[in-house]
Enzyme design. Structure first.
Site, PDB file in Angstrom:
ATOM      1  N   GLY A 159      33.335 -21.614   6.492  1.00  0.00           N
ATOM      2  CA  GLY A 159      32.210 -21.919   5.627  1.00  0.00           C
ATOM      3  C   GLY A 159      31.371 -20.803   5.059  1.00  0.00           C
ATOM      4  CG  ASP A 181      39.856 -25.840   6.181  1.00  0.00           C
ATOM      5  OD1 ASP A 181      39.656 -24.959   5.331  1.00  0.00           O
ATOM      6  OD2 ASP A 181      40.797 -25.775   7.012  1.00  0.00           O
ATOM      7  CG  ASP A 186      42.098 -37.084   8.684  1.00  0.00           C
ATOM      8  OD1 ASP A 186      41.883 -37.420   7.499  1.00  0.00           O
ATOM      9  OD2 ASP A 186      41.456 -37.544   9.642  1.00  0.00           O
ATOM     10  CB  CYS A 226      40.847 -12.473  -0.327  1.00  0.00           C
ATOM     11  SG  CYS A 226      41.770 -13.327   0.960  1.00  0.00           S
ATOM     12  CB  ALA A 280      35.012 -25.363   3.594  1.00  0.00           C
TER      13      ALA A 280
END
Length: 404
Positions: free
Chosen positions: A236, A256, A283, A354, A233
């Site tokens: 966000g 994340d 984590d 991307c 994310a």
């Protein structure tokens, strides 16, 4: 155009930090603009745009100026002199740029512009990679498009306003925009402006988000009431778009590995009025395992080379290394294998990057579907967005469905 000494010196200092210290251009420029409170918007634009220009064309300008890294202060002024000369700006008689051979600069520019790696100012290895992956013709068009300055596009936050109302709000602050066909929430600024100072931004009416990036949330085919997991994310941008498309109904779990990014997401969600987003830091592997077979929709906006967003991050050309691309492709495979397990039976997943490289995109999807982890998935559709065809960021997205 008359050059102001303090603005030029601020630009040179910024370039030194970016080229010689390896600092990120956006952070360096943000700090540079705070140096003098008396600078107006035109002064600040000069520093930001000139710095980005010289970063973007570093290889070409260095070749013309006959200088090599690390750049001394004298050589940074030479790069600046090349920039100014090619823009027809008369050079002042400062000792830092005296005796600049303007005629020779233009001559060298003409001859170097015949060679793509100089004309488009890219490292040899990147030029070779682009040709290998996209072919000579497509790569030539794409790298040319990615050297254009990115337009400023915003996404209307439909939780709080309409596109027509946002347009009116911008006009109150003398910012003109236009709608984009095929991008339902997008407005593009006619001229660059600092939209973060507007009341509309403070009120959470929009987020700055490239038009191509705005396609991803739509691609996931979410509906109000669903359980959606955004696995990478970050701060966000896409989670917020998903919340709007889901009308704040259902649940979005934003994951994340970086907790500080998720804190930023919480701040943005509050401003946007997005109440159905829950953040969880990855984590331990347990965070992912607890979610296995539980989500109607999963978004994997995977870490990637970022080659599709060079127009807004021109310094990435100089930071990227071939080894990084090899490593990131291995990471993409691992993420697909692990995070795909979150999708429940008959649920759907989008894998997006991307990047414009097929090896990070369709080839990753093909390999996933051929592995044990992907045997219960099928590809519904995919889309490749090239900057040379859209005028916006390069992106890839694939929609997959879990069959059982």
């Amino acid at each position: 155009m008359r050059l102001h000494r303090n603005l030029v010196f601020a630009t040179i200092d910024a370039l030194s930090d970016i080229f010689n210290e390896g600092k990120y251009a956006d952070k360096v420029i943000a700090n540079a603009l705070k140096r003098d409170k008396r600078w107006g918007s035109r002064d600040r634009s000069f520093i930001a745009e000139t710095t980005y220009d010289i970063v973007r064309w570093k290889r070409l300008y260095a070749e013309i100026a006959e200088v090599k890294e690390p750049f001394s202060r004298e050589n940074l002024f030479r790069l600046f002199a090349v920039w100014a000369t090619l823009r027809g700006i008369e050079l002042p008689d400062w000792k830092q740029i005296e005796d600049t051979p303007t005629r020779r600069i233009k001559g060298k520019f003409d001859s170097l512009s015949q060679i793509r790696k100089f004309k488009e100012s890219i490292p040899d290895w990147l030029d070779e990679l682009g040709v290998r992956e996209l072919g000579e013709e497509t790569w030539t068009k794409e790298i040319n498009a990615l050297n254009n300055t990115a337009p400023v596009v915003v996404r209307t936050n439909s939780l709080k306003t309409s596109k027509e109302n946002l347009k009116e709000e911008f006009l109150k602050e003398n910012i003109e925009t236009h709608s984009l066909k095929d991008y339902p929430e997008a407005l593009e600024l006619n001229e660059r402006a600092n939209v973060f100072r507007t009341k509309a931004f403070q009120d959470g009416f929009f987020e700055v988000q490239d038009a191509s990036s705005q396609q991803v949330a739509h691609f996931l085919e979410v509906e109000p009431g669903m359980r959606v997991v955004d696995t990478c994310a970050g701060a966000g941008g896409k989670s917020l778009h998903l919340a709007a498309l889901m009308e704040n109904k259902g649940q979005i779990i934003a994951l994340d590995i970086y907790g500080n990014k998720l804190k930023e997401l919480k701040r943005r969600a509050k401003r946007a009025g997005a109440h159905n987003i829950e953040t969880r830091e990855i984590d331990t592997t347990k965070v992912i395992k607890k979610l296995y077979n539980s989500a109607d929709r999963v978004l994997i906006d995977a870490p990637c080379s970022g080659l599709g967003v060079l127009s807004r991050n021109p310094d990435a050309k100089w930071k990227l290394q071939p080894e990084f691309i090899d490593r990131i492709k291995a990471t993409q495979s691992e993420i697909l294998d692990s995070y795909s397990k979150i999708v429940k039976s008959e649920g759907k997943m989008v894998y997006a990057t991307c990047s414009v490289l097929p090896s990070e995109n369709q080839e990753q999807v093909e390999k996933f579907l051929a592995r044990e982890e992907g045997k219960n998935f099928r590809l519904i559709k995919d889309q490749k967005l090239l900057s040379s065809e859209t005028g916006y960021d390069g992106f890839y997205m694939a929609l997959l469905e879990k069959t059982s």
